[in-house]
Enzyme design. Structure first.
Site, PDB file in Angstrom:
ATOM      1  N   GLU A 271       0.924  -1.147  -0.172  1.00 13.35           N
ATOM      2  CA  GLU A 271       0.091  -0.224   0.122  1.00 13.35           C
ATOM      3  C   GLU A 271       0.820   1.265   0.013  1.00 13.35           C
ATOM      4  O   GLU A 271       0.499   2.136  -0.443  1.00 13.35           O
ATOM      5  CB  GLU A 271      -1.005   0.100   1.320  1.00 13.35           C
ATOM      6  CG  GLU A 271      -1.920  -1.312   1.135  1.00 13.35           C
ATOM      7  CD  GLU A 271      -2.785  -1.257   0.097  1.00 13.35           C
ATOM      8  OE1 GLU A 271      -3.513  -0.268  -0.287  1.00 13.35           O
ATOM      9  OE2 GLU A 271      -3.006  -2.346  -0.612  1.00 13.35           O
ATOM     10  N   TRP A 274       1.968   1.666  -3.545  1.00 14.27           N
ATOM     11  CA  TRP A 274       0.793   2.274  -4.400  1.00 14.27           C
ATOM     12  C   TRP A 274       0.786   3.931  -4.090  1.00 14.27           C
ATOM     13  O   TRP A 274       0.719   4.690  -5.118  1.00 14.27           O
ATOM     14  CB  TRP A 274      -0.411   1.868  -4.015  1.00 14.27           C
ATOM     15  CG  TRP A 274      -0.761   0.666  -4.734  1.00 14.27           C
ATOM     16  CD1 TRP A 274      -0.781  -0.697  -4.411  1.00 14.27           C
ATOM     17  CD2 TRP A 274      -1.308   0.738  -6.205  1.00 14.27           C
ATOM     18  NE1 TRP A 274      -1.221  -1.541  -5.412  1.00 14.27           N
ATOM     19  CE2 TRP A 274      -1.601  -0.804  -6.644  1.00 14.27           C
ATOM     20  CE3 TRP A 274      -1.527   1.842  -7.073  1.00 14.27           C
ATOM     21  CZ2 TRP A 274      -2.298  -1.152  -7.737  1.00 14.27           C
ATOM     22  CZ3 TRP A 274      -2.099   1.323  -8.320  1.00 14.27           C
ATOM     23  CH2 TRP A 274      -2.272   0.184  -8.678  1.00 14.27           C
ATOM     24  N   TRP A 303     -20.912  10.536 -19.371  1.00 17.31           N
ATOM     25  CA  TRP A 303     -21.342  10.298 -18.128  1.00 17.31           C
ATOM     26  C   TRP A 303     -22.933  10.976 -17.891  1.00 17.31           C
ATOM     27  O   TRP A 303     -23.320  11.829 -18.738  1.00 17.31           O
ATOM     28  CB  TRP A 303     -20.471  11.063 -17.150  1.00 17.31           C
ATOM     29  CG  TRP A 303     -19.082  10.621 -17.031  1.00 17.31           C
ATOM     30  CD1 TRP A 303     -18.027  11.310 -17.592  1.00 17.31           C
ATOM     31  CD2 TRP A 303     -18.717   9.439 -16.470  1.00 17.31           C
ATOM     32  NE1 TRP A 303     -16.602  10.740 -17.551  1.00 17.31           N
ATOM     33  CE2 TRP A 303     -17.036   9.612 -16.806  1.00 17.31           C
ATOM     34  CE3 TRP A 303     -19.084   8.389 -15.799  1.00 17.31           C
ATOM     35  CZ2 TRP A 303     -16.228   8.876 -16.305  1.00 17.31           C
ATOM     36  CZ3 TRP A 303     -18.231   7.401 -15.506  1.00 17.31           C
ATOM     37  CH2 TRP A 303     -16.770   7.485 -15.766  1.00 17.31           C
ATOM     38  N   ASN A 338     -11.017   1.116   3.384  1.00 15.46           N
ATOM     39  CA  ASN A 338     -10.340   1.166   2.035  1.00 15.46           C
ATOM     40  C   ASN A 338     -11.107   0.226   1.228  1.00 15.46           C
ATOM     41  O   ASN A 338     -11.445   0.694   0.184  1.00 15.46           O
ATOM     42  CB  ASN A 338      -8.993   0.840   2.210  1.00 15.46           C
ATOM     43  CG  ASN A 338      -8.408   0.835   0.939  1.00 15.46           C
ATOM     44  OD1 ASN A 338      -8.260   1.937   0.421  1.00 15.46           O
ATOM     45  ND2 ASN A 338      -8.095  -0.257   0.359  1.00 15.46           N
ATOM     46  N   TRP A 356     -16.476  10.262 -12.341  1.00 16.85           N
ATOM     47  CA  TRP A 356     -15.594   9.943 -11.214  1.00 16.85           C
ATOM     48  C   TRP A 356     -15.240  11.506 -10.572  1.00 16.85           C
ATOM     49  O   TRP A 356     -15.082  11.374  -9.076  1.00 16.85           O
ATOM     50  CB  TRP A 356     -14.410   9.344 -11.476  1.00 16.85           C
ATOM     51  CG  TRP A 356     -13.572  10.041 -12.571  1.00 16.85           C
ATOM     52  CD1 TRP A 356     -13.591   9.904 -13.834  1.00 16.85           C
ATOM     53  CD2 TRP A 356     -12.589  10.938 -12.297  1.00 16.85           C
ATOM     54  NE1 TRP A 356     -12.512  10.471 -14.536  1.00 16.85           N
ATOM     55  CE2 TRP A 356     -11.768  11.318 -13.581  1.00 16.85           C
ATOM     56  CE3 TRP A 356     -11.944  11.444 -11.153  1.00 16.85           C
ATOM     57  CZ2 TRP A 356     -10.797  12.062 -13.743  1.00 16.85           C
ATOM     58  CZ3 TRP A 356     -10.782  12.399 -11.085  1.00 16.85           C
ATOM     59  CH2 TRP A 356     -10.292  12.568 -12.503  1.00 16.85           C
ATOM     60  N   TRP A 379      -9.896   7.149  -7.507  1.00 17.64           N
ATOM     61  CA  TRP A 379     -11.031   7.319  -8.396  1.00 17.64           C
ATOM     62  C   TRP A 379     -10.889   7.034  -9.905  1.00 17.64           C
ATOM     63  O   TRP A 379     -11.896   6.239 -10.436  1.00 17.64           O
ATOM     64  CB  TRP A 379     -11.376   8.787  -7.880  1.00 17.64           C
ATOM     65  CG  TRP A 379     -12.486   8.880  -6.796  1.00 17.64           C
ATOM     66  CD1 TRP A 379     -12.215   9.157  -5.477  1.00 17.64           C
ATOM     67  CD2 TRP A 379     -13.943   8.363  -6.905  1.00 17.64           C
ATOM     68  NE1 TRP A 379     -13.307   9.179  -4.821  1.00 17.64           N
ATOM     69  CE2 TRP A 379     -14.399   8.798  -5.330  1.00 17.64           C
ATOM     70  CE3 TRP A 379     -14.682   8.122  -7.872  1.00 17.64           C
ATOM     71  CZ2 TRP A 379     -15.441   8.523  -5.000  1.00 17.64           C
ATOM     72  CZ3 TRP A 379     -15.902   7.783  -7.330  1.00 17.64           C
ATOM     73  CH2 TRP A 379     -16.420   7.988  -6.285  1.00 17.64           C
TER      74      TRP A 379
END
Length: 464
Positions: A271, A274, A303, A338, A356, A379
């Site tokens: 993590e 990331w 969208w 998470n 998003w 996102w």
């Protein structure tokens, strides 16, 4: 001639190499800017602002014990920081300003303006990579380009650091404390009070995670009813703890942690990698700070603009229990588990086919651990528009996610008490919620979208 340290999102004393360097250069002054208007433009959550102010108050007292005065100055926008910084430097005979680098576009432009003014005034301006283990630009592929896929980035990151033995400079102590005027203290409304800001409490949270939770993190990190996550995200977002210091502390307990990337104990380190990946991307691609898709082929995606559906998602009224419980957790506590962040982001962008960016903004407006790089990366990952994002055809099923990660509905019942009467096996499914338990006139709302139909609609939209 004096040295000044500029606090940003690096609100820590320990493992802050830039601060240590400033003190070694004789710094007796530090500065922090309250950028209310800029924070508003960046959609910073009120709870996070409160946490910032409480931490700055703590730092003022702590630094005073070492003979350092932390000046808190109002600078509504970043452009005001430049003016205020130059005025302060002239008034206090500052020859060297030291801070830690920030990577987002507005922050980078602010620092360019500061550098230009410093050059004119003959002031040295030095920025450190204090928020990262691997400095921006240090993890590149054979073509000397930024990786666009996480796994090879991680391999290169690990190769770079597997044989590294980090050290943290000691904090220089002083017997020359000074006092701080009460007028300099920031007002806090206490909405973040559940998150302690003193170093002793934060150290206990770190130790508790590493000693008691890290070994089991992989087993429980996806279960929202269990406190299986680190609890460190707000402190990482504001730089109250250092990622490098965390890695050092973990290595003391697990010396081979970077060479055993397939072990369960490595899962949390993954993590952190990331987190670094998303920061490298933000620095490399300014368009991400402008709200653009990383993957430009999705610029043509149409969208939906349904405010009714978006508001139902925000308020926890979608009719899907796990999604609604997660959204209520966010609004009520300023934090979300998470696993649930992925579930609700997938629901908004795939089930409701809503941009998003609206979800990204809503998260930043409420999260106490709001962090632009990670929030944007997460996102765009969920929406399939980002760098190394999930494939567009991967659409989380909120029912099976609920069955798998909250099988007895413990988390759902905590935030949707109106479902306490629903049996475990039925609690995961869309159905009418009992919304008014105080009245005989039962109020219900249905699921706002059918899973199968929503999935087919999303697949068709993304294929186009």
């Amino acid at each position: 001639m004096n040295t000044l340290f500029w606090f940003r999102r690096d609100l820590r004393l320990f493992a802050n190499e830039a601060l240590i360097q400033a003190l070694e250069n004789g710094a007796k002054h530090a500065i922090f800017f309250i950028c209310d208007k800029q924070w508003q433009q960046h959609h910073t959550a009120p709870m996070q602002i409160d946490l910032i102010k409480r931490r700055v108050n703590y730092l003022q007292h702590a630094l005073a014990q070492y003979g350092i005065r932390l000046h808190v100055i109002a600078a509504p926008y970043f452009c005001d920081c430049v003016t205020e910084l130059m005025q302060f430097s002239h008034a206090n005979n500052i020859a060297h300003i030291i801070g830690n680098r920030e990577y987002e576009l507005n922050e980078a432009n602010r620092d360019k303006a500061v550098q230009a003014e410093c050059d004119k005034q003959g002031i040295t301006f030095t920025l450190y990579e204090g928020d990262l283990i691997a400095p921006v630009g240090s993890v590149k592929n054979q073509s000397n380009e930024m990786y666009k896929v996480f796994t090879p980035f991680k391999r290169a990151w690990l190769k770079q650091h597997q044989d590294s033995h980090f050290s943290v400079p000691p904090w220089p102590l002083s017997d020359n404390p000074i006092s701080i005027a009460d007028s300099e203290l920031l007002h806090s409304d206490g909405c973040s009070e559940k998150w302690p800001v003193d170093d002793d409490a934060i150290a206990r949270i770190v130790d508790n995670f590493i000693c008691d939770k890290l070994a089991h993190y992989d087993d429980v990190r996806d279960i929202p009813s269990v406190k299986g996550t680190s609890g460190l995200s707000p402190y990482l977002a504001l730089g109250m703890v250092s990622t490098k210091q965390l890695l050092i502390t973990i290595q003391l307990r697990y010396p081979d942690i970077l060479t055993t990337s397939k072990s369960k104990t490595f899962t949390w380190i993954n993590e952190l990698v990331w987190r670094e990946f998303y920061r490298h991307l933000i620095a490399e691609y300014p368009k991400l700070s402008r709200g653009e898709n990383f993957n430009e082929k999705y610029n043509a995606l149409t969208w939906r603009s349904s405010d009714a559906d978006f508001n139902a998602w925000c308020e926890g009224r979608t009719g899907y229990p796990l999604v609604d419980a997660a959204m209520r957790q966010l609004v009520q506590t300023g934090w979300m588990h998470n696993r649930l962040r992925m579930v609700v982001a997938s629901f908004l962008t795939k089930h409701l086919l809503i941009d998003w960016r609206r979800g990204e903004r809503f998260f930043m407006q409420h999260l106490i651990d709001g962090d632009f790089a990670s929030n944007n990366g997460g996102w765009q990952w969920a929406a399939s528009t980002g760098c190394d994002a999930q494939p567009y055809f991967r659409i989380f099923n909120p029912i099976t996610q609920s069955q798998r990660f909250d099988p007895k509905g413990k988390f759902i019942r905590k935030y949707l008490p109106e479902l306490n009467h629903v049996p475990d096996k039925q609690i995961h499914f869309p159905h009418s919620y009992l919304a008014d338990t105080q009245s005989d006139n039962h109020c219900y709302w249905p699921a706002i979208v059918d899973h199968k139909a929503a999935r087919e609609r999303a697949l068709a939209a993304f294929k186009v």
